[in-house]
Design a protein around this motif. Structure first.
Motif, mmCIF file in Angstrom:
data_model
loop_
_atom_site.group_PDB
_atom_site.id
_atom_site.type_symbol
_atom_site.label_atom_id
_atom_site.label_comp_id
_atom_site.label_asym_id
_atom_site.label_seq_id
_atom_site.Cartn_x
_atom_site.Cartn_y
_atom_site.Cartn_z
ATOM 1 N N ILE A 517 59.856 -26.329 75.345
ATOM 2 C CA ILE A 517 58.633 -25.926 74.654
ATOM 3 C C ILE A 517 59.021 -25.138 73.397
ATOM 4 N N PRO A 518 58.563 -25.522 72.216
ATOM 5 C CA PRO A 518 58.894 -24.751 71.009
ATOM 6 C C PRO A 518 58.418 -23.304 71.134
ATOM 7 N N GLN A 519 59.192 -22.379 70.598
ATOM 8 C CA GLN A 519 58.851 -20.962 70.660
ATOM 9 C C GLN A 519 57.429 -20.707 70.156
ATOM 10 N N ASP A 520 57.059 -21.356 69.070
ATOM 11 C CA ASP A 520 55.746 -21.108 68.469
ATOM 12 C C ASP A 520 54.594 -21.656 69.310
ATOM 13 N N GLU A 521 54.898 -22.502 70.307
ATOM 14 C CA GLU A 521 53.843 -23.096 71.132
ATOM 15 C C GLU A 521 53.581 -22.297 72.398
ATOM 16 N N LEU A 522 54.486 -21.383 72.753
ATOM 17 C CA LEU A 522 54.364 -20.676 74.028
ATOM 18 C C LEU A 522 53.034 -19.927 74.150
ATOM 19 N N GLU A 523 52.623 -19.259 73.089
ATOM 20 C CA GLU A 523 51.395 -18.469 73.159
ATOM 21 C C GLU A 523 50.187 -19.345 73.481
ATOM 22 N N LYS A 524 50.195 -20.602 72.978
ATOM 23 C CA LYS A 524 49.068 -21.513 73.235
ATOM 24 C C LYS A 524 49.006 -21.919 74.704
ATOM 25 N N ARG A 525 50.123 -21.806 75.411
ATOM 26 C CA ARG A 525 50.161 -22.219 76.807
ATOM 27 C C ARG A 525 49.670 -21.125 77.760
ATOM 28 N N ILE A 526 49.453 -19.917 77.245
ATOM 29 C CA ILE A 526 49.032 -18.806 78.106
ATOM 30 C C ILE A 526 47.541 -18.936 78.400
ATOM 31 N N LEU A 527 47.215 -19.147 79.660
ATOM 32 C CA LEU A 527 45.822 -19.266 80.082
ATOM 33 C C LEU A 527 45.183 -17.907 80.305
ATOM 34 N N SER A 528 45.948 -16.974 80.837
ATOM 35 C CA SER A 528 45.439 -15.619 81.071
ATOM 36 C C SER A 528 46.610 -14.661 81.202
ATOM 37 N N SER A 529 46.315 -13.390 81.015
ATOM 38 C CA SER A 529 47.323 -12.332 81.146
ATOM 39 C C SER A 529 46.678 -11.115 81.770
ATOM 40 N N THR A 530 47.423 -10.423 82.606
ATOM 41 C CA THR A 530 46.932 -9.142 83.109
ATOM 42 C C THR A 530 46.911 -8.139 81.962
ATOM 43 N N ASP A 531 46.059 -7.133 82.060
ATOM 44 C CA ASP A 531 46.012 -6.120 81.016
ATOM 45 C C ASP A 531 46.900 -4.926 81.332
ATOM 46 N N LYS A 532 47.407 -4.877 82.577
ATOM 47 C CA LYS A 532 48.369 -3.839 82.945
ATOM 48 C C LYS A 532 49.639 -4.510 83.443
ATOM 49 N N ASP A 533 50.691 -3.714 83.631
ATOM 50 C CA ASP A 533 51.963 -4.281 84.062
ATOM 51 C C ASP A 533 51.861 -4.817 85.483
ATOM 52 N N LEU A 534 52.725 -5.785 85.769
ATOM 53 C CA LEU A 534 52.696 -6.479 87.062
ATOM 54 C C LEU A 534 52.945 -5.522 88.220
ATOM 55 N N ARG A 535 53.787 -4.502 88.015
ATOM 56 C CA ARG A 535 54.043 -3.542 89.092
ATOM 57 C C ARG A 535 52.745 -2.862 89.537
ATOM 58 N N TYR A 536 51.892 -2.559 88.598
ATOM 59 C CA TYR A 536 50.606 -1.931 88.921
ATOM 60 C C TYR A 536 49.805 -2.820 89.873
ATOM 61 N N TYR A 537 49.744 -4.130 89.582
ATOM 62 C CA TYR A 537 48.969 -5.043 90.419
ATOM 63 C C TYR A 537 49.643 -5.280 91.766
ATOM 64 N N LEU A 538 50.971 -5.312 91.780
ATOM 65 C CA LEU A 538 51.680 -5.419 93.052
ATOM 66 C C LEU A 538 51.368 -4.208 93.934
ATOM 67 N N MET A 539 51.336 -3.052 93.303
ATOM 68 C CA MET A 539 51.048 -1.818 94.036
ATOM 69 C C MET A 539 49.628 -1.851 94.601
ATOM 70 N N LYS A 540 48.681 -2.292 93.773
ATOM 71 C CA LYS A 540 47.284 -2.353 94.225
ATOM 72 C C LYS A 540 47.120 -3.368 95.361
ATOM 73 N N TYR A 541 47.833 -4.486 95.265
ATOM 74 C CA TYR A 541 47.741 -5.515 96.304
ATOM 75 C C TYR A 541 48.254 -4.977 97.640
ATOM 76 N N ILE A 542 49.381 -4.276 97.608
ATOM 77 C CA ILE A 542 49.947 -3.717 98.840
ATOM 78 C C ILE A 542 49.031 -2.640 99.407
ATOM 79 N N GLU A 543 48.425 -1.843 98.525
ATOM 80 C CA GLU A 543 47.479 -0.819 98.990
ATOM 81 C C GLU A 543 46.289 -1.462 99.711
ATOM 82 N N GLN A 544 45.815 -2.590 99.185
ATOM 83 C CA GLN A 544 44.682 -3.270 99.799
ATOM 84 C C GLN A 544 45.054 -3.882 101.147
ATOM 85 N N GLN A 545 46.233 -4.515 101.199
ATOM 86 C CA GLN A 545 46.664 -5.174 102.433
ATOM 87 C C GLN A 545 47.149 -4.169 103.476
#
Length: 582
Positions: A517-545
């Motif tokens: 994939i060309p470097q300039d095309e990568l951004e077009k392939r992003i469907l969604s992104s979290t607004d906080k870091d992944l560790r934050y969401y991992l932490m929240k998921y473990i807290e819920q479970q």
């Protein structure tokens, strides 16, 4: 007066006059780099004492200033805002008080700092707040505000010490867009280092006319063009190609270095790198001989000084005791429970509970079809039982976002082909190693085996069933059998794929060079992104479970198993010592 006495008097008078016009100035330059949040002599992730830290550097600086006073120049070369929970807490939790890192650097009387890629990773709100809290300039000649076309930070500073004029030029590796989401650095651009250095060297020489020129570059020694676009680690090339530098202080690649190179005009340039975690510092002695106010001779020598023999500075520890207590309370918070211990060690030899837990959480958080993930820490372990905030830094080392991207089946296989080519040897017999290893010498200890390539680029997948044939070359190793639920896998179909932002932006080149994939095309392939870091969401998921039972998904395997099973045990012993493989 006798003629001989007259000649002697004249000689002594001339000698005295000459001596009066000649002067020697000695400077001490000290560099920290890639401190990665190691401020206290304590590892808040492992909950144990640590050998590095700014607290020990403070002791060394206090000792050296007794001799040099203000002729000691203290510099930091970036990546100081990420790594330990100490940095994370003051980046994202306590955002109202003076940033702890800035307060500590002010306490130590730093003369200048330089930006690193992991400082940019914290986001503009964080690194601009930190920079404003610092009582000294932060440098970044090639970090450009796109709205004004001017550097966002000072490109260089001029210091004067004992009549000596010193220029310090700071730059960062320009490969930021290949690693970090643009929302972290929106409005900025990262220019080529060599072009930038050439421009500012001309300005410095013509306008400032310094006696000593120092480059402080957050980039490693060996230049490499990443994704066909970004010249990473150009520090040594700049020292050689652009005359004018006396000293080039480098960082980023965590590789100790202290050597001299010859530049294009035949002059010697000292290159020095203290690696990471404030375990070692760069110490540079400069002796300048002046005649009639002009420098006629320079003697420059460098040394790498270990910090483990220095006790933490008592005043430093006392001054920041309350902040340490706040961080300890933060990392001590219970968030859930694991029924099984997990380790990254098995992840190099097949499916593992550690990496498959990240896969499962990425799929759950994103709703993607397929997940790609790698071991971000070489040798991390989380014990069964209660899980605390500090454990999350072992589970996930970096502040990456989670992307959901659109990739074709062919592109997914291409990324995996490159990953396993970086990861595994091509076995010709059962006696060959499974992994791509090299021997690394260690001072005062036996040599050890290490990976030829960084393990954070060893992506495996979840959501598909596949085999990796280690007898085959790159491009033919990975055979995808089906989706995990047994439905067909189609190389022409577009799938939703969960990846971290480092990978999604082109980090490791698995999506560019591997998937094509060309470097300039990568951004077009992003469907969604979290607004906080992944560790934050991992932490929240473990807290819920609350209770997590991590187990290997066993969705892929190395073949032929008759070869790889015994090779795995041999390689495990080389990496981790003679013990039975889990």
């Amino acid at each position: 007066m006798k003629k001989s006495h007259l000649i002697l008097s004249i000689f002594l008078l001339l000698a005295t006059f000459t001596w009066a016009q000649q002067r020697i100035v000695k400077l001490k330059l000290v560099q920290t780099s890639d401190v990665h949040g190691n401020y206290f002599p304590y590892d808040f992730i492992l909950r144990q004492d640590a050998t590095g830290s700014l607290s020990r550097v403070c002791s060394y600086i206090r000792q050296e200033r007794k001799e040099y006073n203000d002729r000691l120049i203290l510099l930091d070369n970036g990546d100081i805002l990420q790594g330990q929970p100490t940095a994370y807490y003051y980046n994202y939790i306590d955002t109202t008080t003076t940033h702890l890192c800035a307060a500590m650097m002010n306490f130590m009387d730093y003369d200048a700092g330089n930006m690193g890629n992991h400082d940019i990773e914290t986001g503009r709100t964080v690194f601009d707040r930190w920079a404003s809290d610092c009582h000294f300039p932060i440098l970044g000649a090639n970090i450009i505000e796109t709205a004004t076309e001017q550097p966002h930070f000072k490109p260089y500073i001029i210091l004067e010490r004992d009549g000596i004029k010193i220029a310090i030029l700071g730059m960062i590796t320009p490969a930021i867009p290949a690693w970090l989401s643009e929302n972290l650095w929106r409005g900025l651009r990262f220019d080529d280092m060599e072009e930038t250095a050439r421009h500012w060297m001309t300005v410095i020489r013509e306008q400032e006319k310094p006696d000593l020129v120092i480059g402080i570059f957050h980039a490693g020694r060996n230049a490499y063009v990443m994704n066909g676009k970004y010249n990473e680690n150009a520090s040594a090339d700049i020292a050689r190609h652009i005359p004018g530098f006396d000293i080039v202080m480098i960082g980023h690649d965590h590789a100790l270095a202290c050597e001299k190179v010859i530049n294009a005009e035949g002059d010697s340039v000292l290159i020095i790198n203290p690696a990471n975690n404030a375990s070692v510092i760069s110490s540079v002695d400069v002796k300048l001989t002046l005649q009639d106010g002009h420098v006629t001779q320079k003697e420059i020598s460098g040394e790498l000084v270990r910090m483990d023999s220095y006790e933490p500075d008592a005043e430093f520890i006392s001054h920041f005791a309350s902040q340490r207590k706040d961080v300890e309370q933060f990392v001590s918070k219970r968030i859930g429970r694991f029924t099984e211990s997990i380790s990254t060690r098995p992840a190099y030899f097949g499916p593992s509970a550690f990496i498959d837990l990240i896969h499962q959480l990425q799929l759950a958080i994103s709703g993607a079809d397929i997940s790609l993930a790698a071991p971000l820490s070489f040798d991390a372990e989380i014990k069964a039982g209660d899980i605390f905030v500090n454990d999350m830094f072992s589970l996930y080392k970096y502040e990456n976002m989670l992307y959901t991207m659109s990739l074709s089946g062919k592109e997914i296989r291409g990324a995996l082909e490159m990953s396993y080519a970086l990861w595994t040897n091509r076995m010709k017999s059962a006696d060959d190693p499974l992994l791509l290893l090299r021997t690394q010498p260690r001072e005062g200890a036996a040599d050890r085996a290490v990976f030829q390539n960084p393990s954070y680029n060893f992506d495996s997948a979840a959501g598909i069933l596949y085999t990796v044939d280690v007898t085959k070359p790159e491009g033919e190793k990975v055979h995808i059998l089906s989706m995990a639920d047994g439905t067909p896998f189609d190389e022409t179909r577009m799938y939703k794929v969960a990846v971290n932002s480092y990978r999604g932006n082109g980090g490791g080149e698995l999506l560019t060079k591997g998937a094509g994939i060309p470097q300039d095309e990568l951004e077009k392939r992003i469907l969604s992104s979290t607004d906080k870091d992944l560790r934050y969401y991992l932490m929240k998921y473990i807290e819920q479970q609350q209770t997590i039972s991590p187990k290997a998904l066993n969705q892929w395997r190395f073949i032929p198993e008759t070869w790889t099973k015994t090779a795995s045990q041999r390689d495990y012993n080389k990496l981790f010592g003679n013990e039975k493989q889990p």
